[in-house]
Design a protein around this motif. Structure first.
Motif, PDB file in Angstrom:
ATOM      1  N   LEU A   1      11.521 -37.273 -16.356  1.00  0.00           N
ATOM      2  CA  LEU A   1      12.894 -37.583 -15.431  1.00  0.00           C
ATOM      3  C   LEU A   1      13.636 -36.489 -15.263  1.00  0.00           C
ATOM      4  O   LEU A   1      13.625 -35.140 -15.816  1.00  0.00           O
ATOM      5  N   ASP A   2      13.875 -36.043 -13.861  1.00  0.00           N
ATOM      6  CA  ASP A   2      14.021 -35.081 -12.967  1.00  0.00           C
ATOM      7  C   ASP A   2      15.990 -35.312 -13.726  1.00  0.00           C
ATOM      8  O   ASP A   2      16.584 -35.869 -13.510  1.00  0.00           O
ATOM      9  N   VAL A   3      16.783 -34.467 -13.662  1.00  0.00           N
ATOM     10  CA  VAL A   3      17.640 -33.712 -14.192  1.00  0.00           C
ATOM     11  C   VAL A   3      18.650 -32.873 -12.999  1.00  0.00           C
ATOM     12  O   VAL A   3      17.734 -31.723 -13.019  1.00  0.00           O
ATOM     13  N   SER A   4      20.100 -33.518 -12.408  1.00  0.00           N
ATOM     14  CA  SER A   4      20.400 -32.943 -11.628  1.00  0.00           C
ATOM     15  C   SER A   4      22.274 -32.783 -11.925  1.00  0.00           C
ATOM     16  O   SER A   4      22.771 -34.160 -12.349  1.00  0.00           O
ATOM     17  N   VAL A   5      23.016 -31.774 -11.789  1.00  0.00           N
ATOM     18  CA  VAL A   5      24.318 -32.253 -12.350  1.00  0.00           C
ATOM     19  C   VAL A   5      25.249 -32.060 -10.875  1.00  0.00           C
ATOM     20  O   VAL A   5      24.906 -31.358 -10.408  1.00  0.00           O
TER      21      VAL A   5
END
Length: 241
Positions: A98-102
């Motif tokens: 999973l690619d996570v971005s805030v």
């Protein structure tokens, strides 16, 4: 004019709501104690309120104050002492793709569509499956505190969204919704593990997980993250698994 961060907790007023149907326990009536006015509740004040068992829904900050029931227990994970179970380690490894971005809180149609799919699959009897776009916005996208929106994507496809508040001693997990149709996924467990890891990176001692009710099957997962503390009779104390 005083800055919001300079306003003391004593400037707030607290009132009780009228009784309403409990969302978690059948045949139970609930009441909430509400902190007001909401615009005075800065991140600093909210951090202290969370330590006293409060939580927010949009700009509405409350804690349970039921007449005859005390089953709702505010809980938090002791981050520095947490050690994942074998199952949790497998979940963590399984979802590393999973690619996570805030991001700041924002409104996107794909978020709302995923929210609707999640509610219809997982909480059809919970009252929020019929939420319209305005109700969704008021619930998740309105905040007077330091909040973030976290995207979890798989090869560009949105799989999960998490709303998180930043406190002065930890993170508060507001709400998470995810794709309910991916076979053998464990997004909910992975999300809590990800938030625990973020707390570690930020050197925060606690991840606040909202309320836990021992008799509620929907809340059982929270007791899987040990050591867990509960706010009982005004004191944070250990809860056994």
């Amino acid at each position: 004019m005083a800055l919001l961060r300079d306003i003391p907790l004593s400037a707030l007023q607290f009132y009780l709501t009228a009784p309403y149907q409990c969302s978690y326990l059948a045949d139970h009536e609930a009441r909430s104690q509400v902190a007001a006015p909401s615009f005075l509740i800065s991140t600093e004040i909210y951090s202290e309120l969370v330590r006293q068992g409060f939580r927010r829904s949009g700009t509405f900050t409350y804690r349970p104050r039921c007449d005859i029931c005390t089953e709702c227990v505010p809980v938090r994970v002791e981050v520095n002492a947490f050690s994942p179970s074998r199952t949790q380690r497998r979940v963590w490894k399984k979802h590393q793709s999973l690619d996570v971005s805030v991001h700041p809180l924002a409104d996107k149609q794909e978020y709302f569509k995923l929210y609707q799919r999640y509610q219809n699959a997982r909480h059809l009897d919970g009252g929020m499956s019929n939420d319209n776009h305005d109700q969704y916005q008021k619930f998740l996208l309105q905040s007077h505190v330091d909040s973030m929106l976290v995207e979890f994507r798989e090869k560009g496809t949105l799989r999960m969204v998490s709303i998180i508040d930043a406190l002065d001693d930890g993170l508060s997990s507001v709400y998470t919704f995810f794709d309910p149709e991916v076979p053998q996924a464990s997004y909910g467990t992975y999300n809590v593990l990800w938030q625990i890891e973020l707390c570690r990176q930020l050197q925060h001692p606690y991840l606040y997980l909202g309320y836990w009710i021992k008799e509620s099957r929907k809340m059982t997962y929270k007791s899987n993250f040990q050591p867990l503390q509960g706010h009982i009779q005004g004191v944070w104390q250990s809860l056994s698994a």
